[in-house]
Design an enzyme around this catalytic site. Structure first.
Site, PDB file in Angstrom:
ATOM      1  N   LYS A 153      -2.845   0.075  -6.397  1.00  0.00           N
ATOM      2  CA  LYS A 153      -2.018  -0.722  -7.310  1.00  0.00           C
ATOM      3  C   LYS A 153      -2.721  -0.862  -8.653  1.00  0.00           C
ATOM      4  O   LYS A 153      -3.940  -1.039  -8.720  1.00  0.00           O
ATOM      5  CB  LYS A 153      -1.753  -2.086  -6.678  1.00  0.00           C
ATOM      6  CG  LYS A 153      -0.753  -2.969  -7.413  1.00  0.00           C
ATOM      7  CD  LYS A 153      -0.528  -4.253  -6.625  1.00  0.00           C
ATOM      8  CE  LYS A 153       0.467  -5.185  -7.287  1.00  0.00           C
ATOM      9  NZ  LYS A 153       0.691  -6.423  -6.496  1.00  0.00           N
ATOM     10  N   SER A 191       5.214  -7.801  -5.466  1.00  0.00           N
ATOM     11  CA  SER A 191       5.022  -7.008  -6.677  1.00  0.00           C
ATOM     12  C   SER A 191       4.389  -5.635  -6.425  1.00  0.00           C
ATOM     13  O   SER A 191       4.267  -4.828  -7.339  1.00  0.00           O
ATOM     14  CB  SER A 191       4.119  -7.782  -7.661  1.00  0.00           C
ATOM     15  OG  SER A 191       2.833  -7.996  -7.090  1.00  0.00           O
ATOM     16  N   SER A 205       3.228 -10.363  -1.863  1.00  0.00           N
ATOM     17  CA  SER A 205       3.436  -9.168  -2.679  1.00  0.00           C
ATOM     18  C   SER A 205       3.103  -7.856  -1.993  1.00  0.00           C
ATOM     19  O   SER A 205       3.411  -6.790  -2.522  1.00  0.00           O
ATOM     20  CB  SER A 205       2.632  -9.269  -3.978  1.00  0.00           C
ATOM     21  OG  SER A 205       3.203 -10.208  -4.838  1.00  0.00           O
TER      22      SER A 205
END
EC number: 6.3.5.7
Length: 524
Positions: free
Chosen positions: A76, A171, A195
């Site tokens: 990420k 996210s 997330s």
């Protein structure tokens, strides 16, 4: 090949059935073929191929570093990566190239993993759809699955036209999409209020949030320091355990990490469940929970009970206050963390130079989106001297009550809690954006954020396809630092439900990088 588990592909690498370079090239080719998913912000092709070549030399010498040597992974884009741009999907950090690796990234590289690139997210990880980043929204691979396409033919309103493609959740949506679409074998996400688990559920993959303090946060650009945890996304529970075995343990650069030595573990196959107690929190039968998710939750509880486990209803009485408490604390810590981006020390700097205050204002207006600016404003309001006790301090007290609820349940003899991960399966983008980010996050984090406030481990496991052919996940929450038990139970359910693999019709159709004869074997 790309559908294999980490254990399977590691064995193939050792036996010479495939080379690290060949495997890396296949993943990079598939990333190019799936650009429309927007799962990656940065693809580190040159770096990845160099790492693959080094891995190949080790295998030829019989000096493999372990089960991750030669395994392509993604990270990420809020983890620092030396020499690779790290943006947090924000214009504020566009062009920033860290001089160091986050501890979790360094641990993966030290075990020979191949870093393919950085995955997309909501800006600074603030969101639950991966739709609010500076580089565009992420598309859910299940939008282009055979399972969903067959259902779309029965309902023309759900055809994959512009705006009808499905969101990934967030996210960590880019990481979930990367794993779901077979472009990597595992990906790192971050989990502050769900997330990792939220997009894992919506994309049909496994999403693990470890106990707070088990995995180092050093190099993870912070959102909420007291809740942030590096997360793990894989296609099966065993793979999540493998990655955790590499990442867990004390880090001198993170004083919040556990001091006790961490021992990696292999998951056994449960054959006897009579000593297992599964708790079903009654408060998680919340308004908005879909009929299909409720039925799946009930079915899973029945599976455990029929296998001999003791399934009991439990109460977490402060659940209804949890999401409000979370958003107060989240905004307060965001306001503190984002203060460093002032145009002087970190990130983007505006050309406005009339005054220091004007520079601050212009820098943040240009560098942050509305979501980030809104949370900063909210957090500063909660932290005002006249509001501190009314909001922040009270939220901290409620957080303690929420943690106590979990402690009381586990002390009563319950081993694992079984809950939904999200209210429903994924939805089309055009439907998702009808509501604002805060409202969406409130709805989508309802079952996940309490585990972050209590610091407990939790994992989402893909458990069934909906009537529309879309994945639905269930969540397990365990005792602190009991990941081995948590993942063993999760693996048992995984084996029972036999979640079907995604059939990516559109992606295979667009594989012009390989011949038609090779397409059928591309994923084998």
């Amino acid at each position: 090949m790309l559908r294999a588990s980490i254990r399977e592909i590691s064995a193939a690498l050792k036996e010479g059935q495939v080379s690290p370079t060949e495997l890396c090239q296949k993943c990079l080719s598939l990333i190019k073929a799936t650009r429309f998913l927007n799962a990656y912000i940065t693809v580190a092709e040159e770096t990845a191929l160099k790492q693959a070549e080094a891995s190949e030399k080790r295998y030829k010498k019989g000096q493999s570093l372990g089960p991750l040597d030669g395994i392509p992974v993604a990270v990420k884009d809020n983890f620092s990566t030396a020499g690779i741009e790290t943006t947090c999907a924000s214009l504020m950090l566009k062009g920033y190239v860290p001089p160091f690796n986050a501890t979790v990234v360094q641990k993966l590289l030290a075990q020979g993993a191949i870093l393919l690139g950085k995955t997309n997210l909501d800006e600074f990880a603030m969101g639950s759809g991966s739709t609010d980043g500076a580089f565009g929204p992420v598309r859910n691979p299940w939008s282009y699955s055979r399972q969903y396409k067959e259902k779309c033919l029965q309902n023309p309103k759900t055809q994959n036209e512009d705006g009808n493609w499905l969101i990934t959740g967030g996210s960590s949506g880019g990481s979930a999409a990367a794993v779901s679409s077979f472009t990597c074998f595992a990906a790192l996400g971050s989990d502050t209020g769900g997330s990792t688990r939220n997009p894992a559920s919506l994309c049909g993959v496994v999403g693990l949030k470890p106990t707070y303090g088990l995995v180092s946060r050093h190099g993870l650009i912070p959102l909420v320091n007291s809740m942030d945890v590096p997360g793990i996304l894989t296609r099966c529970v065993d793979d999540a355990a493998t990655i955790l075995g590499v990442l867990g343990g004390h880090d001198l650069k993170d004083s919040t990490t556990v001091q006790d030595p961490f021992q990696p573990f292999q998951l056994p196959s449960l054959t006897e469940l009579k000593n297992l107690c599964i708790g079903i929190p009654k408060e998680y039968n919340a308004p908005g929970l879909s009929r299909e998710t409720l039925a799946l939750w009930s079915k899973a509880a029945d599976l455990f009970e029929k296998a001999g486990a003791n399934v009991v209803e439990v109460s977490l009485p402060h659940t209804s206050y949890s999401i409000v408490c979370y958003h107060v604390l989240c905004a307060a810590e965001v306001a503190s963390n984002m203060a460093r981006f002032d145009g002087l020390e970190y990130g983007h700097r505006s050309s406005v130079d009339k005054s220091t205050e004007a520079l601050y204002a212009a820098t943040r207006r240009e560098g942050f989106n509305d979501v980030v600016r809104g949370r900063i404003l909210s957090g500063n309001y909660f932290l005002l001297k006249q509001n501190y006790e009314k909001y922040f301090l009270k939220a901290q007290k409620v957080r303690r009550l929420i943690a106590t609820d979990f402690a009381n349940v586990f002390s009563s003899g319950v081993d694992i809690l079984l809950t939904p991960t999200t209210l429903n399966h994924t939805v089309p983008y055009r439907e998702f954006i009808k509501e604002d980010n805060r409202t969406r996050s409130t709805q989508d984090d309802i079952f996940t954020q309490a585990a972050n406030m209590a610091g407990l481990p939790a994992v989402s496991v893909p458990s069934a396809l909906s009537e529309e052919g879309l994945p639905i996940g269930l969540q397990f929450i365990g005792r602190a630092f009991q990941e081995a038990q948590l993942l063993t139970v999760a693996k048992w359910l995984e084996n029972q439900v036999q979640f079907p693999a995604i059939q990516l019709e559109r992606i295979v159709d667009h594989l012009d990088i390989v011949s038609h004869q090779e397409q059928s074997a591309f994923f084998s």
